[in-house]
Enzyme design. Structure first.
Site, PDB file in Angstrom:
ATOM      1  CB  VAL A  92      39.788  36.685  40.853  1.00 33.87           C
ATOM      2  CG1 VAL A  92      39.214  35.531  41.380  1.00 33.87           C
ATOM      3  CG2 VAL A  92      39.289  37.127  39.469  1.00 33.87           C
ATOM      4  CB  CYS A  93      44.533  38.727  39.788  1.00 35.60           C
ATOM      5  SG  CYS A  93      45.596  38.118  41.139  1.00 35.60           S
ATOM      6  N   PRO A  94      42.765  41.454  38.832  1.00 33.80           N
ATOM      7  CG  PRO A  94      43.181  43.307  37.655  1.00 33.80           C
ATOM      8  CD  PRO A  94      42.280  41.801  37.592  1.00 33.80           C
TER       9      PRO A  94
END
Lengths: 471, 83
Positions: B21-23
């Site tokens: 997932v981000c980042p």
């Protein structure tokens, strides 16, 4: 086939929420207050998901990838929201209240900033990402924002860090002893409540301005518009200008002037149309939300939903003052803390013996908690939007993501309480409402994000080096 | 949980950050591009829609070419030529 399935899901979720709203109305008209929160939450969720609107991304992507997309989107939202806030304040239709100003805001923002980078999303971003099926965000929201916050406000672990003067002031504050049991209670009653509360339009420097101009000049122009414009110029100068002018000079062949600088600014603002568009719409909807909540309060002759809960016979849901958490605008973390407190009480933990729940916010049953429904609305709104764009996917957190999700979530939970809010309540709403403490929280968040990105850069360099060992 | 960064036999590179997932996707994308030579191609596979918008802008700003973009079974595939 997949597309059809996603559309059916989107319609089913929306239909279920419509049905829920009708049931609420059927049970008691007062629940329309809750229904309003549900649908504004739903709208926020759709907009956040569509615009990939995440406050963590604003500073993180700037530091990690040099991309200002989200920072620009948030500043655009802020500009529109502050103008609407000023309009509402000038017509006495605002529910905004500023917060105590002090160094605690900066420190809390710093902790929150590190947390949001580690967990992969801010408080609002985590909710919309849950709607996309993101399990890491669920871990962060549930264990950090819900359970972590509830534990934080009810333990005595930090008593040793507090000066005696805070204890003395807390004891003299008039709070009943039964609600003064945790470190956070001492911090609130002994320190935070004694800090100045600033809203520029109400300060000596601006309160004398004629008529409603003080709201537009002080709260909007000075506290929000000018700083937001300066930040846009700064971001352009450091991240966009060089590359843009180089490309433009190559294409046109001439020397670059002020007109080209303006074109560069415009290109930065419109680089991600979906984010900027959502920034404008979020700003307007957040203002409309305040207007509608104030209208509901006038309609029912109340200033807090707790009064309606008492009328409906749910006194146990409210605090000893008869109130529940009812911000009257977009807010994220306090209601998750209430859910955490409610869950812990089911396991025998007394959560009513503190200021946060016992004296101020109450612990309503989740189905009667208006602000919590706003959070559920955000999740469902994002889920519908993600389904409609075929972007929904269940992703269970694995390996390192479990560690980042839990650590980041707990830091976000801890970082949102001392400042009495998160990226929405402590930054976005306050800055737009004329409260400079919002900028202090924002500065803390950005600084925290910087350290979070530094850490992830080091971590990913290690992993890349391992991967590249074979070639 | 592991990310994959490999050199294929045809001289292109593969970056697989599915599950992240981000980042992480945007950070790994940036670092992978830094590791390859100008004109070389990186195929990036990820499944975090929120990263896509940032990666596109990052490529545009840095002068890299997003040659192809497709979605397959919940995965997003970017074919990137380093500029």
């Amino acid at each position: 086939m997949e597309e059809k399935k996603n559309q059916i899901w989107a319609f089913a979720i929306t239909g279920l929420l419509i049905l829920t709203s009708m049931i609420y109305y059927q049970v008691n008209e007062y629940y329309m207050y809750v229904v309003v929160y549900i649908w504004f939450g739903f709208a926020y969720g759709m907009m956040l998901q569509y615009g990939r609107f995440c406050f963590a991304s604003a500073s993180r992507d700037l530091f990690a990838a040099g991309v200002p997309r989200m920072a620009v989107g948030i500043l655009v939202a802020l500009i529109f929201f502050s103008l609407i806030q000023a309009t509402l304040a000038s017509t006495d239709m605002s529910t905004f209240h500023p917060a105590p100003f002090g160094a605690h805001t900066l420190i809390a923002g710093l902790i929150f900033g590190v947390g949001m980078v580690l967990s992969g999303g801010c408080a609002s971003g985590s909710l919309y990402k849950i709607g996309e099926g993101n399990g890491t965000s669920f871990l962060a929201a549930f264990f950090g924002l819900c359970i972590g916050q509830a534990v934080f406000v009810d333990v005595t672990w930090f008593n040793g860090l507090m000066p005696q003067s805070w204890f003395d002031k807390a004891m003299a504050s008039g709070v009943p002893a039964a609600q003064m049991t945790s470190s956070f209670d001492i911090y609130l009653a002994g320190y935070v409540w004694n800090q100045p509360v600033v809203q520029l339009s109400k300060t000596a420097a601006f309160s004398g301005l004629p008529g409603i101009s003080k709201y537009f000049i002080a709260d909007s122009l000075i506290n929000a518009l000018i700083p937001a414009a300066l930040l846009l110029v700064t971001i352009y100068y450091f991240y966009i200008r060089k590359g843009f002018l180089k490309k433009r000079a190559k294409a046109t062949g001439g020397t670059m002037g002020f007109k080209d600088e303006l074109a560069g600014m415009w290109s930065m603002i419109t680089a991600s149309k979906r984010t900027t568009m959502m920034g404008i719409i979020i700003g307007i909807v957040a203002g409309l939300h305040i207007f509608v909540m104030k209208g509901m309060q006038i309609r029912y002759g109340i200033s807090n939903f707790g009064e309606l809960l008492v009328k409906m016979g749910h006194s146990a849901d409210t605090s000893i003052k008869g109130t529940v958490f009812d911000p009257g605008y977009w807010y994220i973390t306090s209601q998750e803390g209430q859910l955490g407190g409610w869950i812990l009480e089911k396991f025998g933990w007394n959560m009513h013996d503190n200021i946060f729940f016992g004296l101020n916010n109450g612990l309503p049953e989740p189905l009667r908690n208006p602000a919590l429904w706003m959070s559920f609305g955000i999740i469902f709104g994002a889920m519908v939007m993600a389904r409609l764009s075929n972007e929904f996917k269940f992703k269970l957190p694995k390996g390192e993501l479990i560690v980042w999700g839990l650590t980041g979530g707990i830091l976000m939970g801890v970082g949102s309480r001392p400042a009495l809010g998160c990226n929405i309540g402590a930054f976005f709403i306050r800055v737009a409402g004329g409260d400079p403490s919002g900028w202090l929280y924002g500065l803390g968040m950005v600084s925290g994000a910087f350290f979070g990105v530094k850490f992830f850069n080091w971590w990913s360099d290690r992993k890349m080096a391992k991967e590249m060992a074979s070639f | 949980m592991a990310m994959k960064f490999e050199k294929n036999t045809d001289g292109t590179y593969l970056l697989d950050v599915c599950g992240y997932v981000c980042p992480h996707p945007q950070i790994y994308c940036k670092k992978s591009i830094e590791k390859i030579q100008e004109g070389e191609v990186l195929n990036m596979v990820f499944d975090n829609p929120s990263s896509a918008e940032t990666i596109k802008q990052m490529l545009d700003q840095a002068g890299h070419d997003l040659m192809e973009e497709k979605k397959e079974a919940g995965k997003i595939i970017f074919k990137i030529k380093k500029g």
